[in-house]
Design a protein around this motif. Structure first.
Motif, short mmCIF file in Angstrom:
data_model
loop_
_atom_site.label_atom_id
_atom_site.label_comp_id
_atom_site.label_asym_id
_atom_site.label_seq_id
_atom_site.Cartn_x
_atom_site.Cartn_y
_atom_site.Cartn_z
N ARG A 107 0.85 -1.19 0.00
CA ARG A 107 0.00 0.00 0.00
C ARG A 107 0.88 1.23 0.00
NH1 ARG A 107 -3.37 -1.97 4.51
NH2 ARG A 107 -4.82 -0.37 3.83
N ARG A 108 0.35 2.29 -0.61
CA ARG A 108 1.10 3.54 -0.66
C ARG A 108 0.12 4.71 -0.71
NH1 ARG A 108 5.46 5.53 -5.15
NH2 ARG A 108 5.66 7.61 -4.29
N VAL A 109 0.44 5.76 0.03
CA VAL A 109 -0.37 6.98 0.04
C VAL A 109 0.28 8.00 -0.87
CG1 VAL A 109 -1.26 8.84 1.49
CG2 VAL A 109 -1.18 6.50 2.38
N PHE A 110 -0.56 8.65 -1.68
CA PHE A 110 -0.11 9.65 -2.64
C PHE A 110 -0.78 10.99 -2.35
CE2 PHE A 110 0.12 5.54 -4.65
CZ PHE A 110 1.33 5.56 -5.34
N PRO A 111 -0.07 12.10 -2.58
CA PRO A 111 -0.73 13.41 -2.49
C PRO A 111 -1.82 13.51 -3.56
CG PRO A 111 1.67 13.65 -2.58
CD PRO A 111 1.35 12.20 -2.89
N GLY A 112 -2.87 14.23 -3.28
CA GLY A 112 -4.00 14.35 -4.20
C GLY A 112 -3.75 15.31 -5.34
N ARG A 113 -2.79 14.99 -6.18
CA ARG A 113 -2.46 15.82 -7.34
C ARG A 113 -2.45 14.95 -8.59
NH1 ARG A 113 2.29 16.91 -4.24
NH2 ARG A 113 3.43 16.02 -5.99
N SER A 114 -2.76 15.55 -9.72
CA SER A 114 -2.87 14.80 -10.98
C SER A 114 -1.56 14.14 -11.39
CB SER A 114 -3.41 15.68 -12.10
OG SER A 114 -2.54 16.77 -12.32
N ASP A 115 -0.42 14.73 -11.04
CA ASP A 115 0.86 14.11 -11.41
C ASP A 115 1.09 12.79 -10.66
OD1 ASP A 115 1.24 15.68 -9.00
OD2 ASP A 115 3.40 15.43 -9.27
N GLN A 116 0.31 12.55 -9.62
CA GLN A 116 0.48 11.33 -8.83
C GLN A 116 -0.19 10.11 -9.45
OE1 GLN A 116 2.59 11.30 -5.95
NE2 GLN A 116 3.04 13.17 -7.10
N VAL A 117 -1.05 10.33 -10.44
CA VAL A 117 -1.67 9.20 -11.13
C VAL A 117 -0.60 8.35 -11.80
CG1 VAL A 117 -3.27 8.53 -12.98
CG2 VAL A 117 -3.87 10.40 -11.42
N ALA A 118 0.35 8.99 -12.46
CA ALA A 118 1.45 8.24 -13.10
C ALA A 118 2.29 7.51 -12.06
CB ALA A 118 2.33 9.19 -13.92
N ARG A 119 2.51 8.13 -10.92
CA ARG A 119 3.27 7.47 -9.85
C ARG A 119 2.51 6.26 -9.32
NH1 ARG A 119 7.57 10.73 -7.41
NH2 ARG A 119 7.71 12.64 -8.63
N ALA A 120 1.20 6.37 -9.22
CA ALA A 120 0.38 5.23 -8.77
C ALA A 120 0.47 4.09 -9.78
CB ALA A 120 -1.07 5.68 -8.57
N ARG A 121 0.44 4.43 -11.07
CA ARG A 121 0.59 3.39 -12.11
C ARG A 121 1.95 2.69 -11.99
NH1 ARG A 121 -1.84 7.37 -15.79
NH2 ARG A 121 0.28 7.86 -16.44
N ARG A 122 3.00 3.46 -11.78
CA ARG A 122 4.34 2.85 -11.64
C ARG A 122 4.42 1.97 -10.40
NH1 ARG A 122 5.95 7.94 -13.71
NH2 ARG A 122 6.43 8.77 -11.64
N PHE A 123 3.79 2.40 -9.31
CA PHE A 123 3.74 1.61 -8.08
C PHE A 123 3.10 0.24 -8.35
CE2 PHE A 123 0.81 0.55 -4.50
CZ PHE A 123 1.75 0.07 -3.61
N VAL A 124 1.95 0.25 -9.01
CA VAL A 124 1.25 -1.01 -9.30
C VAL A 124 2.05 -1.86 -10.27
CG1 VAL A 124 -0.85 -1.99 -10.30
CG2 VAL A 124 -1.01 -0.05 -8.74
N THR A 125 2.67 -1.25 -11.25
CA THR A 125 3.51 -1.99 -12.20
C THR A 125 4.63 -2.71 -11.45
OG1 THR A 125 3.04 -0.43 -13.99
CG2 THR A 125 5.05 -1.74 -14.19
#
Length: 98
Positions: A6-24
């Motif tokens: 699990r990982r918490v991300f700041p609520g910003r649109s640039d974090q969507v790509a970071r979330a994708r990389r995390f899941v990858t």
């Protein structure tokens, strides 16, 4: 084998790509990784657009549970002050179906 990340991300649109990389990374070698990444992209984008997570100071959490023959993806957000309600939409609109 159960792997929970699990990982918490700041609520910003640039974090969507970071979330994708995390899941990858978490699902490396998993046969449904591409589908899971697409799902996370959609869920996190909706979180930012439709909940308090997308406002200043908001955040969202991505949870990935990988088992031998299944994957569970969850996105936790900061919720909304309003209650979701069904809306009518034009048959050619690109939104409003989620």
């Amino acid at each position: 084998m159960v792997r929970l990340e699990r990982r918490v991300f700041p609520g910003r649109s640039d974090q969507v790509a970071r979330a994708r990389r995390f899941v990858t990374r978490v699902l490396d070698g998993c046969p449904v990784a591409d589908e899971a990444v697409l799902c996370v992209s959609e869920l996190t984008t909706n979180t930012l657009l439709h909940t308090a997570s997308g406002s200043k100071g908001g955040e969202f959490e991505v949870i990935v549970q990988r088992r031998k023959s299944s994957v569970l993806i969850a996105v936790r957000d900061d919720g909304s002050r309003s209650t979701p309600a069904a809306q009518t939409f034009d048959g050619t609109s690109e939104g409003g179906r989620g």
